[in-house]
Each structure stands twice: as C-alpha cells, then as structure tokens.
Design a protein around this motif. Structure first.
Motif, short mmCIF file in Angstrom:
data_model
loop_
_atom_site.label_atom_id
_atom_site.label_comp_id
_atom_site.label_asym_id
_atom_site.label_seq_id
_atom_site.Cartn_x
_atom_site.Cartn_y
_atom_site.Cartn_z
N THR A 92 0.84 -1.19 0.00
CA THR A 92 0.00 0.00 0.00
C THR A 92 0.88 1.24 0.00
OG1 THR A 92 -1.85 -1.06 1.16
CG2 THR A 92 -1.71 1.34 1.29
N LEU A 93 0.58 2.17 -0.91
CA LEU A 93 1.31 3.42 -0.98
C LEU A 93 0.62 4.46 -0.10
CD1 LEU A 93 2.00 3.68 -4.83
CD2 LEU A 93 3.37 2.56 -3.07
N LEU A 94 1.38 5.12 0.76
CA LEU A 94 0.82 6.15 1.61
C LEU A 94 0.45 7.38 0.78
CD1 LEU A 94 1.88 4.31 3.86
CD2 LEU A 94 2.65 6.35 5.07
N GLU A 95 -0.60 8.04 1.20
CA GLU A 95 -1.01 9.27 0.53
C GLU A 95 0.02 10.38 0.75
OE1 GLU A 95 -3.53 9.79 -1.41
OE2 GLU A 95 -4.56 7.88 -1.19
N THR A 96 0.62 10.39 1.92
CA THR A 96 1.56 11.44 2.27
C THR A 96 2.89 11.24 1.55
OG1 THR A 96 0.55 11.58 4.45
CG2 THR A 96 2.71 12.61 4.19
N LYS A 97 3.44 12.31 1.01
CA LYS A 97 4.75 12.28 0.36
C LYS A 97 5.80 12.86 1.31
CE LYS A 97 3.32 10.67 -3.60
NZ LYS A 97 3.41 11.48 -4.84
N LEU A 98 6.98 12.25 1.29
CA LEU A 98 8.09 12.74 2.09
C LEU A 98 8.95 13.71 1.28
CD1 LEU A 98 9.30 9.44 3.83
CD2 LEU A 98 7.49 11.00 4.53
#
Length: 292
Positions: A252-258
């Motif tokens: 699963t890819l998180l919505e938040t970007k680092l």
C-alpha cells in the motif's frame, strides 16, 4: 511492480491447491506425507514433501504441468462466465474486427516516471521478512515499539515479520527519497488478521505518543469514519484481511509524500477488532517498508 498494481486493481489469485491436494492424497497418506527416512526416495511428484523446489514454494516440473492446466481451465471458465451467447469457448476475441478487450491500465506521468522510466528505481527500505539478517539491519530505525515482535509465525519458522497481536504501536524513522513515495508491505490473510493505521509525523508527542494512540488507535475501523487529526497530514488504512482462502503479501502506498532527504516518522498501529474480523485472533504482520 506486481504489488503496486494490486493497489489499482484486485488481481485474481489462482490457487493450485484445489487440484494439488487431490493429487497429493491420491495414493494415500503415507505417500503424501512420507517419513523423514523415505523423503529422499519418494518419486511421486505431487506428494506434499515433493511439491516444492525451494523454500519459496516454487513447484517442480510436475507442479508446472498442473499449473499450466489450471491456468487453461481458469481462462476457459472466465469465457463461460461472460454471460452471453455471443461468446464461444476457446476463441480469441482480441483478434476480431471489433475486438473485445479488457479496460487498459493508464499510468499518470508521476507513476510512469517512478515505475517505468530509467533502468532501475532507486529505493531504500526496511526488510522485516529476512530472518537470516535479523534485526541488525533495521533496529536503529525503530523509535517506538509498543507490542510488536520480530518472529516467524508459521510452522516451519521461516516466514518472518514484525507482528502485533490485539494492539500495538510502531514508529519508524525514514529518510525521504527522490519521489517521496512510502510503500508499506504487509500480509493479507482470511483469518485472524485485522486492520492497521499508518501516518507520517515530524516528531513524537512524548515518550509513548499518547495523543495519536488514544485518539485513533483505540477505535475499531468501523467507528473511525473519516476522522483526520489537525496535526496529522493523512491517515492510511492497511487492511490485512480479505475473503480469499490464502495468505499473500500486499503493498500500500501512503497518501503522504516525504521531502527528499528529510527525516520523518512513520507510525503504524493495530486497531481493535472490527465486525469484519474472522477468527479468534486480531493480529497484523508487517513485512517491510520501502521509500522511493
């Protein structure tokens, strides 16, 4: 790539077990499960002890023959289920003048840049599934651990992961990569597995991060709704349970970007059991985290 595509579509899982188990037990239990002193001399290719070529469950020659027949059967069965008299079995409708095609998958420019362009995607990550390496490769990234244990939960004791049961809160320190993408990998199963929440924060709120824990991690999934705290960027649900009778890895890819090069904290907490839980346990198995 396969795990990422599963985030876009529900990829069908073809299980050979239905056919394999019939063949395995055909000649009796002594052939299906031979004693240790007879395993080397067992030439029956479908016995449980002879099926796998390695510890990753790849089948031997006999298994590939069965797998080919299963794939062919599934293709024909799908054609039967198309639900119209127009279709005929074993006819390639993609070659007709008016071809019948599945809906294509379109990548965004960002996805194309991440997964397709270039000879390789540079990433860093934490691998909890490698029991041979152990905890040395990732233990320094753990900034908070309440209720998570690194262990193998299968009979053979070779399938490792970070596992929480009933409750658990984990905080991992990550360094943002070029694309800012965080990919969380975990196990999905049909029984005894639950749901976790994941989010990104800049700092911990105290030694046990009680604000996040009390507000979000003590509510079952069906009670949470769409709540998002003002101090949090996004909540991502990691659903570790499904209806298929199989246990498989999921990504699963998180919505938040680092931000590239910036240190951030990834929180993962196991929620109390919801009304969707099947079985007597409520656990979650984290396999790894990748940062692109």
């Amino acid at each position: 790539m396969k795990l990422w595509l599963s985030n876009l579509y529900e990829i069908p899982v073809i299980s050979v077990a239905i056919w394999h188990l019939v063949l395995a037990s055909k000649l009796g239990i002594n052939i299906q499960f031979p004693s240790k002193d007879k395993i080397k001399n067992n030439t029956y290719p479908y016995s449980t002890s002879s099926w796998h070529a390695d510890r990753c469950c790849h089948p031997k020659t006999g298994g590939h023959l069965v797998l080919g027949l299963v794939l062919a059967w599934c293709l024909i069965d799908e054609e039967r289920r198309m639900g119209t008299e127009k279709f005929e079995i074993e006819h390639d409708y993609t070659t007709d003048d008016n071809p019948v095609l599945r809906d294509p998958i379109y990548l965004s420019e960002e996805e194309d840049d991440l997964y397709v362009k270039g000879s390789a995607v540079i990433f860093s990550g934490l691998d909890f599934s490698d029991g041979a390496v152990g905890e040395d490769s990732w233990k320094d990234s753990v900034k908070l651990n309440v209720g998570w244990s690194h262990l193998a939960d299968n009979k053979e004791k070779d399938k490792f992961g970070l596992i929480a049961e009933d409750s658990g809160h984990l905080v991992l320190e990550l360094q943002g990569g070029k694309h800012g993408v965080v990919d969380v990998q975990y196990l999905v199963s049909y029984r005894d597995f639950g749901v976790a929440l994941a989010w990104i924060s800049d700092t911990l709120d105290g030694p046990v991060d009680t604000k996040y824990l009390e507000k979000y991690c003590n509510e079952p999934l069906n009670n949470l709704g769409g709540a998002v705290g003002s101090k949090m960027r996004e909540l991502t649900r990691l659903v570790g349970i499904w209806d298929e009778s199989a246990s498989v890895p999921k990504s699963t890819l998180l919505e938040t970007k680092l931000k590239e090069g910036k240190s951030s904290l990834l929180h993962i907490c196991l929620l109390p059991p919801s009304d969707k839980l099947q079985g007597d346990k409520n656990k979650f198995k984290l396999l790894g985290v990748r940062v692109y």
